[in-house]
Design an enzyme around this catalytic site. Sequence first.
Site, PDB file in Angstrom:
ATOM      1  N   ASP A 109      66.514 -57.521 -61.984  1.00 37.31           N
ATOM      2  CA  ASP A 109      66.228 -58.918 -61.676  1.00 37.31           C
ATOM      3  C   ASP A 109      65.039 -59.011 -60.724  1.00 37.31           C
ATOM      4  O   ASP A 109      64.736 -58.069 -59.976  1.00 37.31           O
ATOM      5  CB  ASP A 109      67.446 -59.584 -61.033  1.00 37.31           C
TER       6      ASP A 109
ATOM      7  N   TYR B  81      73.802 -49.122 -58.534  1.00 35.78           N
ATOM      8  CA  TYR B  81      73.369 -50.285 -57.763  1.00 35.78           C
ATOM      9  C   TYR B  81      73.974 -50.248 -56.358  1.00 35.78           C
ATOM     10  O   TYR B  81      75.089 -49.764 -56.162  1.00 35.78           O
ATOM     11  CB  TYR B  81      73.843 -51.593 -58.417  1.00 35.78           C
TER      12      TYR B  81
ATOM     13  N   TYR C 184      76.674 -56.010 -66.498  1.00 34.72           N
ATOM     14  CA  TYR C 184      76.163 -57.063 -65.614  1.00 34.72           C
ATOM     15  C   TYR C 184      76.915 -56.956 -64.279  1.00 34.72           C
ATOM     16  O   TYR C 184      78.065 -57.384 -64.165  1.00 34.72           O
ATOM     17  CB  TYR C 184      76.384 -58.441 -66.231  1.00 34.72           C
TER      18      TYR C 184
END
Length: 412
Positions: free
Chosen positions: A220, A286, A358
Amino acid sequence: MDDSDPLATARALLATGPLCDACLGRPFADRSFGLRNEERGKGLRVAVALADDADYDAPDADACWVCEGVCGRFDELAERCVEALDGTEFDTYQLGTRVPPLVEENEVLLREDAGLEPDAGELLKSEVNREVGRRVGRLTETEVEFERPDVQLTLDLDADTVDVQRNSIAVYGRYRKLERGISQTDWEKYDHSVESFVSPAITTAHRGTEGVFHGAGREDVDALMLGTGRPFVLEVKHPRRRHVDLPELEEQVNDDGDGRVEVEGLRYATYEMVERVKMLDAGKTYRMDVEFEEPVTAADLAAAVDALDGATVDQRTPNRVSHRRADLVRERTVYDISGELVDEYHAELTVDGEGGLYVKELVSGDEGRTEPSLAGLLGVPAVVTHLDVLAVEGEDEPFADPEYLLEADGDD
């Protein structure tokens, strides 16, 4: 006619009009190997003259009614091709030829008048490709390549032009994005992109006309890309240079990145790499800052994280991307997850997930579109406030395979 008798066939061909040796020999190209058509034709002409006790008379190529002088211009045409390549660096090439329609018609008439099949032997186009092509290779000390040459030459004999197509090169590397608010590729909504920092130096160094950026997925805009970086390939269109000092170029790209974007491991790659990078379904790690709407205890967070560790998650296409992606439910695996509270309203999570997971929705639940989720397990609304990508690694990643990576000149 019985075309099994070479002398009878040669006499029939010679009877059609003045023929150069190459045009006389070309209809016999499939009957012998290791000879050029000019040599075949000369041998046949001598044999007919001896058999018929006639004078040996070979006309100049310019007088040939079939090729109209083309077969006498091989050296000249090769030199013109080399001139068209001036200033272009290449190791491999391929030559194609467009023959004037009238000459193609002459070829048909020659075989028809001699009673031969229309495709007997070899056509002029093939001979020009070979004879001019081999001369180009000798003059430039390069190799012919039929799969994907560095340059593609098109010799148009009717228009009397030489067109040069410089096939793109691919430069592979990994990038890190060290500042938020930077998109991966150029987007008018944002002032900067990874592409805008990486592409200009690489494209200019190779004297290309355009650089096309391909990433192995994308993070993103508000996420950092840290750790080992994300694989990418920059496709340089129409390059005039194909070999530059990549370590030096890497330094220049990083200087241009000004602490916001940096690259490492630049290597030349096969063209196939472009598609492999674009299609890579990589797993990612992440680090996330999470904010809760209500207080959360360390015990409750630990229980929720434990429930998600190794879990298979059903994810309906998130609301935030549903306008540009098909509304599907996808199964994705959480390989590993850990987390700890910063305070009762904030936590830090690290998630290692399957490609396509996601992770923002893994935290928020996305109004029930992701099950299970951290927010759902806690019974407390939760959102990701900051997201950093630490690693992008494909389960079947080709990037370390020397079959797909071509080392820069001078590298081991």
